[in-house]
Structures are given as structure tokens and as C-alpha cells.
Scaffold this active site. Structure first.
Site, short mmCIF file in Angstrom:
data_model
loop_
_atom_site.label_atom_id
_atom_site.label_comp_id
_atom_site.label_asym_id
_atom_site.label_seq_id
_atom_site.Cartn_x
_atom_site.Cartn_y
_atom_site.Cartn_z
N ASP A 236 61.21 60.76 -98.69
CA ASP A 236 61.83 61.97 -98.17
C ASP A 236 61.77 62.02 -96.65
O ASP A 236 60.80 61.58 -96.03
CB ASP A 236 61.10 63.19 -98.75
CG ASP A 236 61.68 64.50 -98.28
OD1 ASP A 236 62.86 64.76 -98.58
OD2 ASP A 236 60.96 65.26 -97.60
N GLU B 48 65.67 58.32 -97.63
CA GLU B 48 66.56 59.44 -97.34
C GLU B 48 66.64 59.53 -95.82
O GLU B 48 65.84 60.21 -95.19
CB GLU B 48 66.03 60.75 -97.93
CG GLU B 48 67.03 61.87 -97.81
CD GLU B 48 66.42 63.21 -97.39
OE1 GLU B 48 67.18 64.20 -97.31
OE2 GLU B 48 65.23 63.27 -97.13
#
Length: 631
Positions: free
Chosen positions: A315, A368
């Protein structure tokens, strides 16, 4: 119960930890039931170098900081204790006394189990009991390059996928219950992987699991660590891979968590200009500290090696790479060369990805990363970061902006659908329609589509078809495959009742057909990252908003895609072809994927030039028409 030979943190352990290379440090730090000198108990160890003293506290001693003092290990900042008082499943914390005399009650950073929220204590558990029957799966994974394999990911938040009507006001499925229903669902639909949001322990439901306090603990919301292991093992038995969201970018300020762990910044940078996210109100890991690097890298390995997960989606990578991410002038510190790149985070990623690939071939680490940072998926030797894949946020943004347009205006925005092909081979991309795109008033996927009721479903079908044909692995968030109207809400389950309505059931079946077609045909995934697998037939038909292209493979079984993004039928449509072989129409917008290949309408190419090709086929292309031909 662990053997006595593992009982103590050794000088070698301390040396490796201090150099950031103790890849199984979680076997030593934390709480570990074992027998020492014939006595059963639990061995505890914690890193708290700034502490004046550290004690073990829990129900067993009335949470008294003066009752069970831990012993510091020389030159390491590590404290240890072996306790015969505490048993498995008991609650505990570390009472850390600072040099100012303040006592902090901290959860164990290496705990493998945590108290059900809103409780914040750690729980003693024994991971040596985890049972696995997935050896053949692990062996196949190690022999497979994920870049050359199909990857259709179903992104899931377990707490809101399905819920019981009422269980103590929560209704959560246990990991084992969820595994059975989820495994059946994703297998039937044709997905290859599930990606789980919010599995590491976190205190606040509304963070969706992106503000972690227990990096080594599967959240107790859905059961025990053994339950989670059962979940992974069961999905492997169904041929489904498991990917976890992983959050090494930041952590929350909760009093029991990592923030100012021993009374001073420890896991975070000391300078708040480097150590805090002003927008998120969270702390940033200090990637210059070897012990912090070790905590994170060992954690990534922990999920793969102890819980057999098949990948990690990392993330907020951009927030780690850029020192000025989300910050104004004066809120950040340049690197030693005066730039905004976090050189320590760059080396962290290279270290992480190289050791993961070395120890666990076939495991995917997915970034990401929302900017144009170069070589995210290239090797460290070539100056890259070494990730297996990168989320294609640029494609997602352009694709959704195009799809939200009234069809009349799409001809003026044709390049939004073609631009991604100019860079599609620059990284190993995953095309994503994730949870982030269906929250915060962004509308659900079906509600992003223009037009009236029927138009929305027709638009979504053609959108998913284009996505399937576009090079790159695929990801859909739960609810998108049947057209959930509401935005995602972590507090309630999906609107499964919609599957009782014809249009939703039709979309569901159509999406499943696309996924099965994708998974079963190499041409649709084996050349995602080179130009041997893709060829435009016509990318310039802006006036009619029609796109045609081919996905191909040297072993044959090629596919021609035609997608009409307007409600205008083209009865006399003709498209150029690259082969004189018979073309079987396997998918259309009304019937989806044909049940049997023998039922597919066949089209024989004619010697009529079209789209710059000497041969072509003609067929009526309906409003929002879709055609996938195999040849």
C-alpha cells in the site's frame, strides 16, 4: 511447543537483527510457548532500546509493572523474560518505563494474536500448531512466473463481504466459514486470486485495516491464527491464490501501538518532517534503522512463509518514495543530494523484493504506486525497485473518466482509452478497479455508468470486456461483478439480494464468462508485457467510438475484440482481420460467453480490405455491442 534449542535470543540473533538481516526474527521476538529446563512457560522478548526498564504485565499479575521485570540483553536494546505463570490465550502487554518515569502499556509488536477490539492487549498463541496440506500448491507456485500466468484478482474485505444477521452485534464470518463460501464463489466465477483488505490487526474498523497495530497478527475479528491458516490452506485446495494488503508506509498513533514505543521515536523517524504524514495523522517508519527494516522485511516473509500467502499488495508506495508526499514547503527534508526521493525507502524496496524472490520464487509483490516513478518492476541490477507488478493507476483514471462520459462526448475523449497502450510494456501492470474507486461519493461501478437503467448495465459489460482484452493482470473489487448500486460500506455486507434481479444476474453471469475465457486462454495473459501479444486493428475510429484489437499467442488460439461504446447500432459493421482462419464469435453483449464452442457462430474472412488489412469479416454490431472472436 518449541524445542529448548530455540529458547533464547543469542549473540548471533542480536548481530543479525542489528544489521537488518534476521529474516526470521519473529521466531525470537514476541511471545513463544516453550519448555526450558523441563518447565513449561512462555518466552517473551521485546526491542525497546530507549526504555529505563521493561516489565511483562497481564491478568496473571494484575497488570502490575513491578511484578515481572524483564532482563536487558547487552548492547541490543532487547529485553527478555521466561514466565511459567502465563499460559496460552492469556492477555499481556509490555509496561515500558521511560527515563522520565512515565509507564507506557504497549502491545507486543511481534504478537501473533490480539484481543478482539476494542481491547488492545496481545494474546499468547502458538503458531507451531498450524497445519498445512498445500505442498503441491507451493511447489507449483515456485515453478511459475506470475507474469506469464493468468491473474484475475477478487479484492475482498471479509467483514463486509458477507455477514450473519446478528452475532453479538457484529455478524462477522469466521475465517473458516468465509473460506468455504468465498472459495466456492471465486472458483465458480473464474477468479484466480483473492486479495484481502485489512487482515493485519488494526484497532479502527473505519481505517479498513490500513492503520496497523499488529503487523504479525491476523485480526481477531474473524478468528484465531489457526483459523486464518485454515482459510489460506482451504483456498489453495480450491486452486485459489491469496494476496494480502501490506502497509509498510505508516502506522497510527494509538497509545498501545508502535508510536513512541519506548518513550521516544523508535519505529518512526525522529524528525517529524520525515516521521509524520500531516494529511493522514500517522507516523512514517524510519527506513534508515536496521532494526526497523528487519521488522518490516521479516514481516513480509512471515506472511508468506508462516501463513503461505501467495503475494503482498504494498500500500501507498508513492508516499514512501517521495519525501514531500502530501507535504508543503517546510514540512519535509530533502535527501543528501537535495532531492525529494527517499533513498532509504528505495533501498528498502530493493532489499525486500530481492530477498522475497530469493527465498520464495513465484510469490508476487505488487506496488500500489500512483506516479510515473521509473522501473518499479525492473530489477535492482537495472536500477529498478524489483516489484513483481505495479497497479496501473493511470489506466484506471483514464478508463473511468471515459466510461463516465455521456456516449456523445466519448468521441472527443477517444485517446483516454488508447493512451495506456503507449506505456503498457514499461512495467508489469495490474489493471485495477479497486475499493478506492467505489467510496467517498465516487459512486459504485454501475452508478458511474451514464444513461438509464438498461444503459448502465450495457456500459458496464462493454467496459469489462475492454478491460479483459487490454494487456495486464486484472482486479475487481467485490460487488462490481454483479453491479452493486451502493458505494462500499465496511459496516454492512454486500447487497447480495440484487442477484435475484434479472439484470444483475445477467451481468454476474457475463462477468464470470469473461473471467473463465481469460483464465483458460494463454493469448489473453501470456504476453501482457511485450508487443508480441497485442495488435491494434483500429484505434482511430473516434467518431463511432469503436475499438478493435487482437490478443495473440505463438501457440495459437488468438482473439479479436470489438467494443462499441455508443448506443448506436452499426448493422453494416466490418472489421479487418490478421488471419484467414475461421473466426468463432465466443462472446456477445446479449448472451455472454457461449456454453459450447460448437454453438459459436462462425465467420469466414473475405478478401475485402478494411482497417489496413487485406481480409475482413462483417457482422451487425449492436448498440453497446461486444464481439470476441477466437481464431
Amino acid at each position: 511447543m518449541r524445542k529448548a534449542k530455540n529458547k533464547k535470543i543469542t549473540e548471533v540473533d542480536r548481530y543479525l537483527f542489528g544489521n537488518g538481516t534476521h529474516y526470521e526474527i519473529y521466531e525470537k521476538l514476541g511471545a513463544h510457548p516453550m519448555t526450558i529446563n523441563g518447565k513449561k512457560g512462555v518466552y517473551f522478548a521485546v526491542w525497546a532500546p530507549h526504555a529505563a526498564s521493561v516489565s511483562l504485565v497481564g491478568d496473571f499479575n494484575g497488570w502490575n509493572p513491578d511484578a515481572n521485570h524483564m532482563t536487558p540483553l547487552e548492547d541490543s536494546g532487547i529485553y527478555e523474560i521466561f514466565s511459567t505463570q502465563i499460559k496460552e490465550n492469556e492477555l499481556y502487554k509490555y509496561a515500558i518505563t521511560t527515563h522520565s518515569g512515565k509507564v507506557l502499556f504497549k502491545a507486543d509488536p511481534y504478537a501473533n494474536y490480539a484481543e478482539f477490539r476494542p481491547g488492545t492487549a496481545s494474546v499468547v498463541t502458538d503458531l507451531s500448531r498450524l497445519k498445512w496440506t498445500d505442498q503441491k500448491w507451493i511447489e507449483r507456485r515456485a515453478a511459475t512466473d506470475p507474469g506469464q500466468a493468468p491473474m484475475a484478482i477478487y479484492e475482498v474485505h471479509l467483514g463486509s463481504w458477507k455477514r450473519h444477521e446478528d452475532t453479538n452485534g457484529e455478524g462477522y464470518y469466521n475465517y473458516r466459514e468465509a473460506a468455504k463460501e468465498l472459495g466456492e464463489y471465486v472458483k465458480k466465477m473464474g477468479y484466480t486470486h483473492v486479495e484481502l483488505i485489512g487482515i493485519a490487526e488494526h484497532p479502527y474498523d473505519g481505517s479498513w485495516g490500513y492503520q496497523v497495530t499488529g503487523y504479525y497478527a491476523p485480526t481477531s475479528r474473524y478468528g484465531s491464527p489457526e483459523d486464518f491458516a485454515w482459510f489460506v490452506n482451504h483456498l489453495h485446495s480450491k486452486g485459489i491464490g491469496v494476496i494480502l494488503d501490506w502497509v509498510p508506509a505508516h502506522f497510527p498513533r494509538d497509545a498501545h501501538g508502535l508510536a513512541d514505543f519506548d518513550g521516544e521515536p523508535l519505529y518512526e523517524y525522529t524528525d517529524p518532517r520525515k516521521g509524520e504524514h500531516p494529511d493522514w495523522g500517522t507516523k512514517i517508519f524510519d527506513y534508515s534503522k536496521y532494526e526497523v527494516l528487519n521488522f518490516l522485511i521479516a514481516n513480509a516473509l512471515f506472511w508468506v512463509e508462516k501463513f503461505h500467502v501467495d503475494g503482498l499488495r504494498v500500500d501507498a508506495v508513492a508516499s514512501m518514495l517521495y519525501l514531500d508526499y502530501g507535504k508543503q514547503d517546510g514540512q519535509w527534508v530533502p535527501n543528501i543530494y537535495g532531492g525529494n526521493e527517499n533513498l532509504e525507502a528505495i533501498e528498502f524496496f530493493r532489499h525486500l523484493n530481492s530477498i522475497m524472490n530469493q527465498r520464495n520464487p513465484g510469490v508476487a509483490v505488487i506496488a500500489e504506486e500512483s506516479t510515473a516513478w521509473p522501473k518499479v518492476t525492473d530489477t535492482a541490477e537495472n536500477g529498478g525497485l524489483g516489484f513483481s507488478f505495479k497497479w496501473n493507476m493511470g489506466w484506471m483514471h483514464d478508463f473511468l473518466e471515459y466510461m463516465k462520459l455521456d456516449p456523445y462526448f466519448r468521441k472527443y475523449n477517444h485517446n483516454k482509452m488508447t493512451f495506456s497502450m503507449t506505456y503498457s510494456t514499461s512495467e508489469r501492470f495490474v489493471l485495477v478497479l479497486s475499493h478506492d474507486e467505489v467510496v467517498h461519493l465516487k459512486c459504485s461501478m454501475i452508478n458511474k455508468m451514464p444513461g438509464l437503467y438498461d444503459d448502465k448495465f450495457a456500459n458496464l459489460k462493454v467496459a469489462y470486456t475492454y478491460m479483459l482484452g487490454h494487456p495486464g493482470k486484472k482486479l475487481l473489487f467485490m460487488g462490481q461483478d454483479f453491479g452493486q448500486w451502493s458505494e462500499w460500506n465496511e459496516e454492512t455486507q454486500l447487497d447480495w439480494y440484487l442477484l435475484n434481479e434479472d439484470k444483475h444476474q445477467e451481468l454476474h453471469k457475463f462477468t464470470g464468462g469473461l473471467l473463465k475465457l481469460y483464465k483458460n486462454n494463454q493469448a489473453l495473459y501470456s504476453h501482457d508485457y511485450d508487443w508480441d501479444g497485442f495488435e491494434w486493428i483500429n484505434c482511430d475510429d473516434a467518431d463511432r467510438s469503436i475499438f478493435s484489437f487482437v490478443r495473440k499467442n505463438e501457440k495459437g488460439g488468438n482473439f479479436l475484440f470489438v467494443c462499441n461504446f455508443t448506443p448506436v447500432a452499426r448493422e453494416d459493421y466490418r472489421v479487418g482481420v490478421i488471419s484467414r482462419r475461421k473466426h468463432l464469435r465466443l462472446v456477445d453483449e446479449q448472451n455472454g460467453l457461449v456454453e459450447k464452442m460448437s454453438d459459436a457462430p462462425a465467420f469466414k474472412p473475405e478478401a475485402v480490405s478494411c482497417d489496413g488489412k487485406p481480409y475482413s469479416i462483417a457482422f451487425p454490431l449492436n448498440a453497446y455491442g461486444i464481439a470476441i472472436f477466437r481464431f
